[in-house]
Design a protein around this motif. Structure first.
Motif, PDB file in Angstrom:
ATOM      1  N   GLU A 131       0.807  -1.099  -0.028  1.00 12.16           N
ATOM      2  CA  GLU A 131      -0.066  -0.038  -0.105  1.00 12.16           C
ATOM      3  C   GLU A 131       0.819   1.350  -0.024  1.00 12.16           C
ATOM      4  O   GLU A 131       2.070   1.260   0.076  1.00 12.16           O
ATOM      5  CB  GLU A 131      -0.708   0.248   1.508  1.00 12.16           C
ATOM      6  N   GLY A 132       0.314   2.422  -0.060  1.00 10.82           N
ATOM      7  CA  GLY A 132       1.225   3.827   0.012  1.00 10.82           C
ATOM      8  C   GLY A 132       1.888   3.751  -1.237  1.00 10.82           C
ATOM      9  O   GLY A 132       1.569   3.542  -2.410  1.00 10.82           O
ATOM     10  N   SER A 133       3.236   4.165  -0.813  1.00 10.90           N
ATOM     11  CA  SER A 133       4.381   4.324  -1.866  1.00 10.90           C
ATOM     12  C   SER A 133       4.513   3.129  -2.599  1.00 10.90           C
ATOM     13  O   SER A 133       5.333   3.158  -3.777  1.00 10.90           O
ATOM     14  CB  SER A 133       5.295   5.091  -1.402  1.00 10.90           C
ATOM     15  N   ALA A 134       4.332   1.933  -1.866  1.00  8.54           N
ATOM     16  CA  ALA A 134       4.540   0.762  -2.611  1.00  8.54           C
ATOM     17  C   ALA A 134       3.929   0.539  -4.071  1.00  8.54           C
ATOM     18  O   ALA A 134       4.305  -0.094  -4.755  1.00  8.54           O
ATOM     19  CB  ALA A 134       4.180  -0.483  -1.617  1.00  8.54           C
ATOM     20  N   LEU A 135       2.904   1.334  -4.150  1.00  5.79           N
ATOM     21  CA  LEU A 135       2.062   1.079  -5.408  1.00  5.79           C
ATOM     22  C   LEU A 135       2.776   1.965  -6.574  1.00  5.79           C
ATOM     23  O   LEU A 135       2.568   1.639  -7.680  1.00  5.79           O
ATOM     24  CB  LEU A 135       0.804   1.676  -5.127  1.00  5.79           C
ATOM     25  N   LEU A 136       3.893   2.899  -6.264  1.00  6.63           N
ATOM     26  CA  LEU A 136       4.718   3.351  -7.163  1.00  6.63           C
ATOM     27  C   LEU A 136       5.387   2.406  -8.105  1.00  6.63           C
ATOM     28  O   LEU A 136       5.887   2.697  -9.268  1.00  6.63           O
ATOM     29  CB  LEU A 136       5.723   4.352  -6.540  1.00  6.63           C
ATOM     30  N   GLU A 137       5.549   1.251  -7.598  1.00  6.47           N
ATOM     31  CA  GLU A 137       6.179   0.156  -8.187  1.00  6.47           C
ATOM     32  C   GLU A 137       5.470  -0.741  -9.180  1.00  6.47           C
ATOM     33  O   GLU A 137       5.711  -1.619  -9.893  1.00  6.47           O
ATOM     34  CB  GLU A 137       7.023  -0.755  -7.275  1.00  6.47           C
ATOM     35  N   ASP A 138       4.221  -0.435  -9.061  1.00  6.49           N
ATOM     36  CA  ASP A 138       3.008  -1.058  -9.646  1.00  6.49           C
ATOM     37  C   ASP A 138       2.224  -0.353 -10.433  1.00  6.49           C
ATOM     38  O   ASP A 138       0.958  -0.298 -10.047  1.00  6.49           O
ATOM     39  CB  ASP A 138       2.402  -2.379  -8.880  1.00  6.49           C
ATOM     40  N   PRO A 139       2.537   0.323 -11.348  1.00  9.00           N
ATOM     41  CA  PRO A 139       1.548   1.464 -12.013  1.00  9.00           C
ATOM     42  C   PRO A 139       0.140   0.780 -12.628  1.00  9.00           C
ATOM     43  O   PRO A 139      -0.765   1.299 -12.628  1.00  9.00           O
ATOM     44  CB  PRO A 139       2.335   2.001 -13.123  1.00  9.00           C
ATOM     45  N   GLU A 140       0.426  -0.720 -12.983  1.00 13.11           N
ATOM     46  CA  GLU A 140      -0.815  -1.271 -13.444  1.00 13.11           C
ATOM     47  C   GLU A 140      -1.893  -1.520 -12.196  1.00 13.11           C
ATOM     48  O   GLU A 140      -2.964  -1.435 -12.610  1.00 13.11           O
ATOM     49  CB  GLU A 140      -0.531  -2.530 -14.037  1.00 13.11           C
TER      50      GLU A 140
END
Length: 341
Positions: A131-140
């Motif tokens: 969650e949070g900034s970890a989503l920056l690694e998964d744009p899809e």
């Protein structure tokens, strides 16, 4: 007293307004109060709006929390005195975002100014769940979440808050923001640090320009907006349409207007804030932090802060404020007199 009654009676003494206007849906040139975990409760949002914030955000709210229990709804529901509110959601499952967006939109109706998706939080207990900034690694996945919110609340504005990137030297913000716009985000808030920096070092406002060049939706500047002057510089020196103020609001609801408060106004603001905590049903221990923020820079500030640390009731906090006011008046009446705590 209700929160509206508190503002009506006590806001003017603190050079704040009791007339809170709806946001209006325009980002251009606006100063917004950022979502802050453990800080931006209803009382805090009301102080910011009274100080001139165009819009104030909830604390970040877990989609899973909204799905599995009722407690998290306390973070969503605005006080009757709030004209509207921006609600920030976090999580990693599109289906929970869809459900949360629908339920929040139905519950708040026209008082929901916008839904913001947190893709910026750097805290490990958040990022380890994807969650949070970890989503920056998964744009899809991030794009699926934006689309899910749009599907769940088709009439709501959906925005995204991101960071420069997750890891130092790996800037992804411009291309990531473009993907979020393509998914349906109507604005992008950009914090100019990498997630691994947490809140250390300086925010790079250059990334705001790079994101603004990459998208056609409004960009909201975030990071090191610690004063009204900094907010105005961010608006004039970057491609940002609006700015989001976080730590700059600590003990300073005037950051949005640029008013320079007197000591008396700062004390009155603390008193108003304490009364709003009580009126909105918040835990009064939050006033302990507020005392440190509002009294910062005053002579014997550490002493007043320590006095507040033992307070439990609103009356006890207000008594500390009265003591601070008496000390200020003594010094003003007799220059050279020592402050006493």
């Amino acid at each position: 007293m209700t929160a509206a009654e508190v503002l009506s009676e006590f806001a003017a003494d603190a050079a704040l307004s009791s007339d809170l206007s709806p946001w209006g849906g325009k980002f251009s040139g606006k100063l917004l109060m950022a979502p802050m975990a453990g800080v931006s409760d209803a009382a805090y949002r009301l102080m910011a709006r009274a100080g001139g914030a165009a819009l104030a955000y909830s604390e970040m709210v877990s989609c899973a929390g909204l799905h599995y229990g009722e407690k998290s709804w306390g973070l969503v529901d605005p006080d009757p005195a709030e004209p509207d509110i921006a609600v920030q959601l976090f999580g990693s499952k599109p289906e929970l975002f869809r459900e949360s967006a629908q339920r929040v939109s139905e519950r708040l109706g026209e008082r929901l100014a916008l839904l913001d998706i947190n893709m910026a939080c750097p805290v490990p207990k958040v990022t380890k769940k994807g969650e949070g900034s970890a989503l920056l690694e998964d744009p899809e996945l991030a794009a699926k979440i934006v689309r899910a919110c749009r599907e769940g609340a088709p009439d709501a504005r959906v925005t995204v808050k991101i960071r420069r990137g997750r890891y130092m030297g790996q800037e992804v913000a411009p291309e990531f923001a473009r993907a979020m716009e393509d998914a349906g985000a109507c604005a992008i808030a950009v914090h100019g640090r990498f997630a691994t920096q947490m809140y250390h070092g300086e925010a790079d406002w250059g990334v705001i320009d790079r994101v603004a060049d990459a998208v056609s939706v409004p960009v909201i500047a975030s990071g090191d907006i610690l004063s009204h002057d900094a907010a105005q510089r961010a608006l004039s020196q970057t491609g940002a349409s609006a700015v989001m103020v976080a730590r700059g609001t600590y003990g300073n609801p005037w950051v949005f207007s640029g008013h320079e408060p007197t000591a008396a106004e700062r004390i009155a603001a603390f008193e108003c804030h304490v009364r709003l905590l009580e009126a909105t049903g918040a835990h009064l221990k939050r006033a302990r932090s507020l005392a440190g923020w509002y009294f910062k820079g005053m002579p014997d500030a550490a002493c007043w802060r320590n006095a507040a640390m033992s307070c439990v009731t609103a009356e006890e906090f207000l008594a500390v404020a009265a003591s601070v006011r008496a000390s200020v008046q003594n010094v003003q009446n007799a220059p050279g007199t020592e402050w006493t705590c």
